[in-house]
Motif scaffolding. Sequence first.
Motif, PDB file in Angstrom:
ATOM      1  N   ARG A 198       0.847  -1.210   0.000  1.00 11.83           N
ATOM      2  CA  ARG A 198       0.000   0.000   0.000  1.00 11.83           C
ATOM      3  C   ARG A 198       0.882   1.260   0.000  1.00 11.83           C
ATOM      4  N   ASN A 199       1.918   1.270   0.832  1.00  8.99           N
ATOM      5  CA  ASN A 199       2.831   2.417   0.885  1.00  8.99           C
ATOM      6  C   ASN A 199       3.580   2.590  -0.428  1.00  8.99           C
ATOM      7  N   ALA A 200       3.979   1.487  -1.050  1.00  9.51           N
ATOM      8  CA  ALA A 200       4.706   1.557  -2.324  1.00  9.51           C
ATOM      9  C   ALA A 200       3.820   2.148  -3.419  1.00  9.51           C
ATOM     10  N   ILE A 201       2.569   1.719  -3.478  1.00 14.28           N
ATOM     11  CA  ILE A 201       1.641   2.249  -4.488  1.00 14.28           C
ATOM     12  C   ILE A 201       1.431   3.745  -4.263  1.00 14.28           C
ATOM     13  N   ALA A 202       1.176   4.128  -3.019  1.00 13.34           N
ATOM     14  CA  ALA A 202       0.952   5.548  -2.704  1.00 13.34           C
ATOM     15  C   ALA A 202       2.191   6.375  -3.054  1.00 13.34           C
ATOM     16  N   SER A 203       3.367   5.891  -2.715  1.00  6.75           N
ATOM     17  CA  SER A 203       4.602   6.613  -3.033  1.00  6.75           C
ATOM     18  C   SER A 203       4.789   6.744  -4.538  1.00  6.75           C
ATOM     19  N   LEU A 204       4.517   5.677  -5.269  1.00  6.97           N
ATOM     20  CA  LEU A 204       4.637   5.717  -6.729  1.00  6.97           C
ATOM     21  C   LEU A 204       3.714   6.780  -7.308  1.00  6.97           C
ATOM     22  N   PHE A 205       2.475   6.801  -6.859  1.00  4.93           N
ATOM     23  CA  PHE A 205       1.504   7.765  -7.375  1.00  4.93           C
ATOM     24  C   PHE A 205       1.829   9.202  -6.980  1.00  4.93           C
ATOM     25  N   GLU A 206       2.535   9.384  -5.863  1.00  8.13           N
ATOM     26  CA  GLU A 206       2.906  10.726  -5.412  1.00  8.13           C
ATOM     27  C   GLU A 206       4.270  11.155  -5.948  1.00  8.13           C
ATOM     28  N   GLY A 207       4.903  10.280  -6.755  1.00  2.00           N
ATOM     29  CA  GLY A 207       6.207  10.608  -7.323  1.00  2.00           C
ATOM     30  C   GLY A 207       7.328  10.587  -6.311  1.00  2.00           C
ATOM     31  N   GLN A 208       7.142   9.850  -5.227  1.00  2.00           N
ATOM     32  CA  GLN A 208       8.148   9.766  -4.176  1.00  2.00           C
ATOM     33  C   GLN A 208       8.925   8.455  -4.294  1.00  2.00           C
ATOM     34  N   GLU A 209      10.102   8.436  -3.699  1.00  2.00           N
ATOM     35  CA  GLU A 209      10.915   7.223  -3.685  1.00  2.00           C
ATOM     36  C   GLU A 209      10.227   6.161  -2.824  1.00  2.00           C
ATOM     37  N   ILE A 210      10.222   4.947  -3.300  1.00  4.02           N
ATOM     38  CA  ILE A 210       9.608   3.839  -2.565  1.00  4.02           C
ATOM     39  C   ILE A 210      10.640   3.278  -1.598  1.00  4.02           C
ATOM     40  N   GLN A 211      10.284   3.302  -0.316  1.00  7.17           N
ATOM     41  CA  GLN A 211      11.168   2.780   0.728  1.00  7.17           C
ATOM     42  C   GLN A 211      10.399   1.883   1.665  1.00  7.17           C
ATOM     43  N   PRO A 212      10.770   0.649   1.851  1.00  8.41           N
ATOM     44  CA  PRO A 212      11.800  -0.064   1.105  1.00  8.41           C
ATOM     45  C   PRO A 212      11.288  -0.449  -0.281  1.00  8.41           C
ATOM     46  N   ALA A 213      12.205  -0.599  -1.214  1.00  3.10           N
ATOM     47  CA  ALA A 213      11.831  -0.993  -2.577  1.00  3.10           C
ATOM     48  C   ALA A 213      11.717  -2.505  -2.701  1.00  3.10           C
ATOM     49  N   GLN A 214      12.270  -3.218  -1.727  1.00  2.44           N
ATOM     50  CA  GLN A 214      12.200  -4.677  -1.755  1.00  2.44           C
ATOM     51  C   GLN A 214      12.192  -5.216  -0.341  1.00  2.44           C
ATOM     52  N   THR A 215      11.372  -6.242  -0.134  1.00  2.00           N
ATOM     53  CA  THR A 215      11.331  -6.953   1.140  1.00  2.00           C
ATOM     54  C   THR A 215      11.483  -8.443   0.826  1.00  2.00           C
ATOM     55  N   PRO A 216      11.921  -9.236   1.787  1.00  2.00           N
ATOM     56  CA  PRO A 216      12.076 -10.671   1.527  1.00  2.00           C
ATOM     57  C   PRO A 216      10.728 -11.322   1.194  1.00  2.00           C
ATOM     58  N   GLN A 217      10.770 -12.284   0.295  1.00  2.00           N
ATOM     59  CA  GLN A 217       9.555 -13.028  -0.024  1.00  2.00           C
ATOM     60  C   GLN A 217       9.237 -13.948   1.146  1.00  2.00           C
ATOM     61  N   LEU A 218       7.974 -13.948   1.534  1.00  2.00           N
ATOM     62  CA  LEU A 218       7.530 -14.722   2.686  1.00  2.00           C
ATOM     63  C   LEU A 218       6.222 -15.396   2.323  1.00  2.00           C
ATOM     64  N   GLY A 219       6.078 -16.655   2.629  1.00  7.96           N
ATOM     65  CA  GLY A 219       4.829 -17.354   2.345  1.00  7.96           C
ATOM     66  C   GLY A 219       5.086 -18.810   2.030  1.00  7.96           C
ATOM     67  N   THR A 220       4.224 -19.370   1.202  1.00  8.35           N
ATOM     68  CA  THR A 220       4.315 -20.777   0.825  1.00  8.35           C
ATOM     69  C   THR A 220       5.188 -20.911  -0.417  1.00  8.35           C
ATOM     70  N   PRO A 221       6.201 -21.785  -0.379  1.00 10.46           N
ATOM     71  CA  PRO A 221       7.051 -21.961  -1.562  1.00 10.46           C
ATOM     72  C   PRO A 221       6.234 -22.427  -2.769  1.00 10.46           C
ATOM     73  N   LEU A 222       6.584 -21.888  -3.918  1.00 13.49           N
ATOM     74  CA  LEU A 222       5.938 -22.315  -5.154  1.00 13.49           C
ATOM     75  C   LEU A 222       6.320 -23.760  -5.448  1.00 13.49           C
ATOM     76  N   VAL A 223       5.404 -24.480  -6.099  1.00  5.38           N
ATOM     77  CA  VAL A 223       5.645 -25.857  -6.509  1.00  5.38           C
ATOM     78  C   VAL A 223       6.076 -25.828  -7.977  1.00  5.38           C
ATOM     79  N   TRP A 224       7.301 -26.228  -8.218  1.00  6.75           N
ATOM     80  CA  TRP A 224       7.855 -26.179  -9.578  1.00  6.75           C
ATOM     81  C   TRP A 224       7.722 -27.514 -10.286  1.00  6.75           C
ATOM     82  N   ARG A 225       7.538 -27.436 -11.578  1.00  5.42           N
ATOM     83  CA  ARG A 225       7.455 -28.632 -12.414  1.00  5.42           C
ATOM     84  C   ARG A 225       8.833 -29.303 -12.427  1.00  5.42           C
TER      85      ARG A 225
END
Length: 188
Positions: free
Chosen positions: A160-187
């Motif tokens: 939500r903060n990243a979207i708002a910052s993008l729309f306001e022309g502000q720098e997105i902080q943080p621009a990246q966070t660690p992926q957290l959740g259920t691992p994808l199942v790969w073929r």
Amino acid sequence: MNILETIDTPIGSYAPDFELPGIDGRVHHLSRYLESLRSVCVISMSNHCPYVEKYIDRLKKIQTEFSPSSFTLIGLNGNDVNPGEDINLGSNFEDMKVFAQRHELNFPYLWDTTQDVTRSFGAVSTPTAFLIDNEGIVRYKGQIDEHPQDPSATGEDFLRNAIASLFEGQEIQPAQTPQLGTPLVWRK
């Protein structure tokens, strides 16, 4: 052991374009969305992920909040449909339709049957957000917020903060966070 090569599209680079089927019977193109919208957020999702279940209402609220500002979420299911004979993850196309109807999704839900788009984004778990500006550049990727277990908890709402910052022309902080959740199942 299966070793998987991902491209892992970094922040500041072009998002991989795609042409994927949606549960609505249409083919969806990222480039077409970017022609008419200010921003798109691709969310790596699956029908069986307990984290997606916890976040689905929050995602719908984000869609409702920002869609009037020329924005859309796009759900992307890139899980393997047949991970093993004794496992059924409910990730086929018909299961996606049931999932979307049960949760009354207010954004497109697409199926990445080859897993190429999911791999190109660098998704490793669900849900993972990839916020893309109207030039096709990835501006944020990672967690939706820092309180997956409790939607009413206080804490940082990364997406939500990243979207708002993008729309306001502000720098997105943080621009990246660690992926957290259920691992994808790969073929295999």
